[in-house]
Design an enzyme around this catalytic site. Structure first.
Site, PDB file in Angstrom:
ATOM      1  N   GLY A 155     -46.592  33.705 -45.685  1.00  0.00           N
ATOM      2  CA  GLY A 155     -46.129  33.541 -44.232  1.00  0.00           C
ATOM      3  C   GLY A 155     -45.464  32.249 -43.760  1.00  0.00           C
ATOM      4  N   ILE A 156     -46.055  31.923 -42.775  1.00  0.00           N
ATOM      5  CA  ILE A 156     -45.371  30.387 -41.877  1.00  0.00           C
ATOM      6  C   ILE A 156     -45.733  29.303 -43.215  1.00  0.00           C
ATOM      7  CG2 ILE A 156     -45.828  29.056 -40.178  1.00  0.00           C
ATOM      8  CD1 ILE A 156     -46.048  31.705 -38.393  1.00  0.00           C
TER       9      ILE A 156
ATOM     10  N   ASN B 101     -52.321  25.156 -40.587  1.00  0.00           N
ATOM     11  CA  ASN B 101     -51.653  26.580 -40.264  1.00  0.00           C
ATOM     12  C   ASN B 101     -52.456  27.588 -40.682  1.00  0.00           C
ATOM     13  OD1 ASN B 101     -49.071  28.232 -40.672  1.00  0.00           O
ATOM     14  ND2 ASN B 101     -50.225  28.792 -42.744  1.00  0.00           N
TER      15      ASN B 101
ATOM     16  N   TYR C  68     -58.920  35.881 -30.444  1.00  0.00           N
ATOM     17  CA  TYR C  68     -57.738  35.179 -30.967  1.00  0.00           C
ATOM     18  C   TYR C  68     -57.026  34.087 -30.120  1.00  0.00           C
ATOM     19  CZ  TYR C  68     -53.311  34.395 -33.457  1.00  0.00           C
ATOM     20  OH  TYR C  68     -52.164  33.709 -34.225  1.00  0.00           O
TER      21      TYR C  68
ATOM     22  N   LYS D 201     -56.968  30.126 -30.441  1.00  0.00           N
ATOM     23  CA  LYS D 201     -55.826  29.465 -30.354  1.00  0.00           C
ATOM     24  C   LYS D 201     -55.592  28.509 -29.316  1.00  0.00           C
ATOM     25  CE  LYS D 201     -53.973  30.723 -34.024  1.00  0.00           C
ATOM     26  NZ  LYS D 201     -53.653  29.948 -35.075  1.00  0.00           N
TER      27      LYS D 201
HETATM   28  P1  NAD Z   1     -50.321  35.048 -42.844  1.00  0.00           P
HETATM   29  O1  NAD Z   1     -51.616  35.947 -43.045  1.00  0.00           O
HETATM   30  O2  NAD Z   1     -49.176  35.533 -43.529  1.00  0.00           O
HETATM   31  O3  NAD Z   1     -50.914  33.701 -43.756  1.00  0.00           O
HETATM   32  C1  NAD Z   1     -52.009  33.253 -43.542  1.00  0.00           C
HETATM   33  C2  NAD Z   1     -52.635  32.163 -44.573  1.00  0.00           C
HETATM   34  O4  NAD Z   1     -53.693  31.684 -44.373  1.00  0.00           O
HETATM   35  C3  NAD Z   1     -52.831  33.340 -45.789  1.00  0.00           C
HETATM   36  O5  NAD Z   1     -52.213  32.700 -47.070  1.00  0.00           O
HETATM   37  C4  NAD Z   1     -54.423  33.233 -46.001  1.00  0.00           C
HETATM   38  O6  NAD Z   1     -54.841  33.422 -47.167  1.00  0.00           O
HETATM   39  C5  NAD Z   1     -54.784  32.107 -45.204  1.00  0.00           C
HETATM   40  N1  NAD Z   1     -56.142  31.881 -44.858  1.00  0.00           N
HETATM   41  C6  NAD Z   1     -56.807  32.585 -44.159  1.00  0.00           C
HETATM   42  N2  NAD Z   1     -58.119  32.083 -44.031  1.00  0.00           N
HETATM   43  C7  NAD Z   1     -58.297  30.970 -44.859  1.00  0.00           C
HETATM   44  C8  NAD Z   1     -59.140  30.184 -45.067  1.00  0.00           C
HETATM   45  N3  NAD Z   1     -60.533  30.532 -44.762  1.00  0.00           N
HETATM   46  N4  NAD Z   1     -58.876  28.836 -45.524  1.00  0.00           N
HETATM   47  C9  NAD Z   1     -57.449  28.787 -46.192  1.00  0.00           C
HETATM   48  N5  NAD Z   1     -56.496  29.585 -46.226  1.00  0.00           N
HETATM   49  C10 NAD Z   1     -56.885  30.759 -45.563  1.00  0.00           C
HETATM   50  O7  NAD Z   1     -50.556  34.613 -41.547  1.00  0.00           O
HETATM   51  P2  NAD Z   1     -49.063  33.574 -40.849  1.00  0.00           P
HETATM   52  O8  NAD Z   1     -48.512  34.805 -39.665  1.00  0.00           O
HETATM   53  O9  NAD Z   1     -48.158  33.151 -41.603  1.00  0.00           O
HETATM   54  O10 NAD Z   1     -49.881  32.651 -39.779  1.00  0.00           O
HETATM   55  C11 NAD Z   1     -50.007  31.404 -40.055  1.00  0.00           C
HETATM   56  C12 NAD Z   1     -50.518  30.818 -38.800  1.00  0.00           C
HETATM   57  O11 NAD Z   1     -49.388  31.004 -37.742  1.00  0.00           O
HETATM   58  C13 NAD Z   1     -51.803  31.180 -38.592  1.00  0.00           C
HETATM   59  O12 NAD Z   1     -52.673  30.151 -37.659  1.00  0.00           O
HETATM   60  C14 NAD Z   1     -51.501  32.221 -37.334  1.00  0.00           C
HETATM   61  O13 NAD Z   1     -52.509  32.395 -36.353  1.00  0.00           O
HETATM   62  C15 NAD Z   1     -50.423  31.614 -36.656  1.00  0.00           C
HETATM   63  N6  NAD Z   1     -49.393  32.437 -35.815  1.00  0.00           N
HETATM   64  C16 NAD Z   1     -48.796  33.380 -36.386  1.00  0.00           C
HETATM   65  C17 NAD Z   1     -47.808  34.417 -35.698  1.00  0.00           C
HETATM   66  C18 NAD Z   1     -47.287  35.393 -36.187  1.00  0.00           C
HETATM   67  O14 NAD Z   1     -46.421  36.147 -35.305  1.00  0.00           O
HETATM   68  N7  NAD Z   1     -47.175  35.515 -37.638  1.00  0.00           N
HETATM   69  C19 NAD Z   1     -47.719  33.956 -34.125  1.00  0.00           C
HETATM   70  C20 NAD Z   1     -48.414  32.781 -33.726  1.00  0.00           C
HETATM   71  C21 NAD Z   1     -49.211  32.071 -34.714  1.00  0.00           C
END
Ligand code: NAD
Length: 254
Positions: free
Chosen positions: A17-18, A90, A155, A159
């Site tokens: 992801g991000i 992240n 959540y 956040k």
């Molecule tokens: P994703 O699920 O694609 O990736 C999240 C990553 O975090 C995964 O690789 C996972 O293995 C890792 N992770 C989870 N728990 C962990 C831990 N205890 N230790 C280490 N790594 C861990 O999610 P994403 O959408 O890429 O989210 C990334 C960030 O962006 C998050 O903080 C999420 O809350 C935030 N976010 C996402 C969105 C969205 O729409 N996707 C919107 C706002 C904020």
């Protein structure tokens, strides 16, 4: 110039992801990236993919909720690559639940990864960076840290905590003259596994209603969020600290 040559960035949750997109974008701009995650195979493959196209990427296993692991990982990363001057907190998880149906276990799980871990990472990075020429810390919050959502109780809380933890750390670092900037980023909805995994558990019509609420009528790609993270990581944002950068297609503008 968003040139990050000579800088070492540590990214959490970088296997997907991000986090993965941010690692790619920072590496494309010359940074050495230390990608960390609990997903060892996916994380190592993501780092290898960057190296294959000429970038400098390394993978280290890090569960962000472990206080001791933070210390060991920063030591290992800086020992291998040099002082860390960019940290992207992240890693995150999502849980669906209203105030009535969120269990205490769900609450604690979400707070541990999304909130406690950002405290641990920011604290470890400040202690490290203040002796190594400063740096930029980017905490990935969400629009859900600014506005409420009935089905995202834990959540939202996790956040929101990141948003103000960021400001407190930013003020401390500025007052101490550490040369460390701390900012939060607030993505709207991006197409990642976090969203895809949560959608089947959300109330019917949640995805359609959310899309209809976004003025740009689009979900973000992870790369679009990563480019804003690049800006906060680079000297282009040199006068920004304690700021919250919203990247949401206009969702919270009305
Ligand atoms: P994703 O699920 O694609 O990736 C999240 C990553 O975090 C995964 O690789 C996972 O293995 C890792 N992770 C989870 N728990 C962990 C831990 N205890 N230790 C280490 N790594 C861990 O999610 P994403 O959408 O890429 O989210 C990334 C960030 O962006 C998050 O903080 C999420 O809350 C935030 N976010 C996402 C969105 C969205 O729409 N996707 C919107 C706002 C904020």
């Amino acid at each position: 110039m968003k040139d990050l040559s000579g800088r070492v960035a540590l990214i959490t949750g970088a296997a997907r992801g991000i986090g993965r997109a941010s690692s790619n974008v920072l590496a494309q701009h010359g940074a050495t990236v230390v990608m960390t995650d609990v997903l060892a195979e996916e994380g190592a493959a993501a780092a290898e993919a960057i190296c294959k196209v000429g970038g400098d990427a390394h993978f280290l296993l890090l569960d962000v909720t472990s206080e001791n692991a933070w210390h060991d990982t920063l030591d290992a990363a800086s020992g291998r690559c040099g002082p860390i001057s960019i940290l992207i907190n992240n890693a995150g998880i999502g849980e669906i639940g209203t105030i009535e149906d969120t269990s205490f276990d769900q609450w604690k799980r979400v707070m541990a990864v999304n909130s406690d871990a950002v405290f641990l990472g920011t604290r470890a990075a400040v202690r490290h960076m203040k002796d190594h020429g400063g740096g930029s810390i980017i905490n990935v919050s969400s629009i859900e840290g600014i506005v409420g959502n009935a089905v995202l109780t834990a959540y939202n809380a996790s956040k929101g905590a990141v948003r103000l933890l960021t400001k407190s750390a930013a003020l401390h670092c500025a007052q101490q003259g550490y040369g460390i900037r701390v900012n939060s980023i607030h993505p709207g909805f991006a197409e990642t596994s976090l969203v895809a995994d949560a959608l089947p558990l959300a109330p019917e019509g949640f995805a359609e209603d959310t899309l209809a609420d976004i003025p740009m009528n689009l979900f973000a790609s992870p790369e679009e969020i990563a480019k804003a993270i690049l800006f906060l990581a680079s000297d282009e944002s040199s006068y920004m600290t304690g700021s919250e950068l919203v990247v949401d297609g206009g969702l919270t503008a009305r």
